[in-house]
Design a protein around this motif. Structure first.
Motif, PDB file in Angstrom:
ATOM      1  N   VAL A 298      35.379  34.604  -7.854  1.00  0.00           N
ATOM      2  CA  VAL A 298      36.006  35.499  -6.878  1.00  0.00           C
ATOM      3  C   VAL A 298      37.357  34.893  -6.518  1.00  0.00           C
ATOM      4  N   GLY A 301      39.596  36.561  -2.789  1.00  0.00           N
ATOM      5  CA  GLY A 301      38.757  37.458  -2.011  1.00  0.00           C
ATOM      6  C   GLY A 301      38.555  36.946  -0.604  1.00  0.00           C
ATOM      7  N   ALA A 306      31.393  35.983  -1.860  1.00  0.00           N
ATOM      8  CA  ALA A 306      30.473  35.420  -2.854  1.00  0.00           C
ATOM      9  C   ALA A 306      29.021  35.557  -2.418  1.00  0.00           C
ATOM     10  N   VAL A 319      35.419  45.026  -2.682  1.00  0.00           N
ATOM     11  CA  VAL A 319      36.176  43.916  -2.122  1.00  0.00           C
ATOM     12  C   VAL A 319      37.529  44.452  -1.654  1.00  0.00           C
ATOM     13  N   ILE A 329      37.653  39.740  -9.282  1.00  0.00           N
ATOM     14  CA  ILE A 329      36.327  39.199  -9.613  1.00  0.00           C
ATOM     15  C   ILE A 329      36.164  39.262 -11.131  1.00  0.00           C
TER      16      ILE A 329
END
Length: 503
Positions: A298, A301, A306, A319, A329
């Motif tokens: 990730v 983010g 996660a 996201v 991702i």
């Protein structure tokens, strides 16, 4: 037995026996699948019992190939898988020149000798059948390879009047040899652990059987000893003479160097190679897991994303970016670039195990096709055949000695109330206990080629019919010759037109 080694029993054993038992028990554990070492105790344990190593965030695969067991079993089958036979030689009493006369008739002495040898041979085959020796020898061959020795006790059952051959593992056996001759067995102990009720409480005890020569006669006793202090708490059999002038025990050893009574180098080398195979398989399985379930990255983010990831088919995750960052991702994928290298190295290690053991990469059971003659088989299996024949040298001498001791035992029990064998035959054997083992390789039956070879040799005068029958593995050559002669005379009489009995 592991517990017994760290008790007063350990002190009574001495360093040599203690180390021998430790190695034997360790090899048995390894054979039974305990092929990983506990980092805390240093003992062999099952793969599933091994704890997670420190510093790892996952449980590594623990796997036991146990190719070691497969090789031990295959070698044992090579040694004892064939239908082996026994031969009792006939002493030549009549003049050899007289036997060449077409009208030769054996003398009474020669007839008695032929009858004695024939009955002796039949008795040995009867003992083999009663003791299921083809099954027991396969078992004993495994134990002998694992512990470098297996022993057989000769016992007479007073209730049935029959002889019993009882094979026991080496870690129960403690021999005593004379000071001037290592091969002269003057006594031995058999010791094993068990439970025993003593003063209303079940405790750990040792059961001990002892054979010893006293003034040239074998004496026997059996008792129960408390494991905690080796104090005798019960007597099963009082010390008494057996009426024998030998120890009724036969050893079957793996002979190595002259300087080493026991050669354990092959077993140790096989274990080392098998450890490498285990490690390679464990690494391969772990690598496959990482390839199939790759790591998810990730990037940029928000915090906590996660933890919201779902590992499931068709899972979707939303996201949102924050500010000027763009979340991303992705899967960190690998490739199976190690496959060929792994396969090559695996085959090298496996081939090393076959080199050490002498086993070919293919087993006889896989040869289910035609077109492979006896000479090709000899070339294909040359290493294991020579290895097996070397082991047969030890087996042959030891089994012949077992047979001789058994007959001597029976001769000492002729006055027993119950006796299951022909006493006249046992007496007639006298002191001539000569007998030979006829070992047979567990290869596809090439009997046709052998018969053709024997026909050529007998027609050329290089081999006798009696010798040809023996090489064919006939159990009772004399009886088979008489049977053939009777059938031949019957067929001749039927085809004779002047025979009054011929209808």
């Amino acid at each position: 037995m592991d517990e017994l080694l760290f008790s007063p029993f350990q002190q009574a054993l001495g360093k040599e026996h203690r180390e021998r038992i430790r190695k034997a028990l360790e090899n048995y554990d390894y054979y039974n699948g305990k092929q990983h070492i506990d980092p805390e105790t240093g003992q062999l344990i099952k793969a599933s019992e091994l704890p997670r190593p420190p510093g790892l965030d996952y449980d590594p695969t623990r796997y036991a190939t146990n190719y070691f067991k497969a090789i031990v079993d295959r070698k044992a089958r090579w040694q004892m898988g064939g239908k082996h036979g026994i031969s009792v030689p006939r002493r030549q009493i009549d003049d050899i020149d007289a036997t060449l006369d077409p009208n030769y008739e054996p003398s009474e002495a020669q007839k008695r000798e032929n009858w004695r040898a024939e009955q002796y041979e039949r008795l040995l085959y009867q003992l083999w059948d009663e003791n299921q020796m083809r099954v027991k020898l396969l078992q004993a061959a495994r134990d002998r390879l694992i512990a470098n020795r297996v022993v057989c006790k000769i016992m007479f059952n007073q209730r049935t009047g029959k002889i019993r051959w009882i094979f026991r593992p080496d870690y129960e056996y403690f021999p005593i040899y004379s000071d001037d001759d290592f091969e002269d067995l003057i006594g031995c102990h058999f010791v094993w652990g068990r439970k025993w009720e003593y003063k209303g409480e079940e405790i750990d005890v040792l059961q001990k059987q002892t054979y010893r020569l006293i003034n040239g006669e074998c004496w026997y006793e059996e008792g129960i000893y408390r494991e905690s202090d080796l104090k005798k708490i019960a007597t099963i059999t009082e010390l008494a003479p057996m009426g024998l002038d030998f120890i009724p025990v036969q050893e079957f050893r793996v002979h190595g160097l002259v300087a080493e009574p026991f050669d354990s180098s092959e077993i140790e080398a096989l274990r080392e190679q098998n450890d490498v195979l285990n490690q390679m398989n464990e690494d391969a399985i772990d690598s496959l897991k990482f390839e199939m379930f790759s790591m998810t990255a990730v990037i940029n983010g928000p915090e906590g994303v996660a933890g919201k990831l779902k590992i499931a088919p068709g899972a979707v995750l939303e996201v949102r970016g924050s500010g000027e960052t763009t979340p991303d991702i992705k899967k960190v994928e690998g490739g199976f670039r190690w496959k060929e290298a792994f396969k090559d190295q695996y085959m090298r290690v496996k081939a090393a195990m076959h080199e050490v053991s002498g086993l070919p990469q293919i087993v006889p059971q896989e040869l289910n096709f035609g077109g492979l003659n006896g000479e090709a088989l000899q070339v294909l299996f040359h290493d294991i055949i020579t290895d097996t024949e070397e082991h047969w040298l030890s087996w042959g001498y030891a089994l012949s000695e077992l047979h001789a001791k058994t007959i001597r035992y029976l001769q000492a029990r002729l006055d027993a109330p119950v006796f299951a064998y022909d006493k006249e035959v046992v007496r007639a054997i006298g002191d001539n206990y000569a007998n030979e083992m006829r070992f047979v390789l567990p290869l596809p039956d090439n009997r046709k080629e052998l018969v053709e070879l024997l026909m050529l040799e007998t027609s050329a005068g290089f081999e006798s019919k009696k010798g040809a029958l023996e090489r064919l593995g006939v159990e009772n050559v004399q009886a088979k010759k008489q049977e053939i002669e009777v059938e031949r005379n019957r067929d001749r009489a039927k085809s004779d037109p002047y025979n009054e009995l011929n209808e």
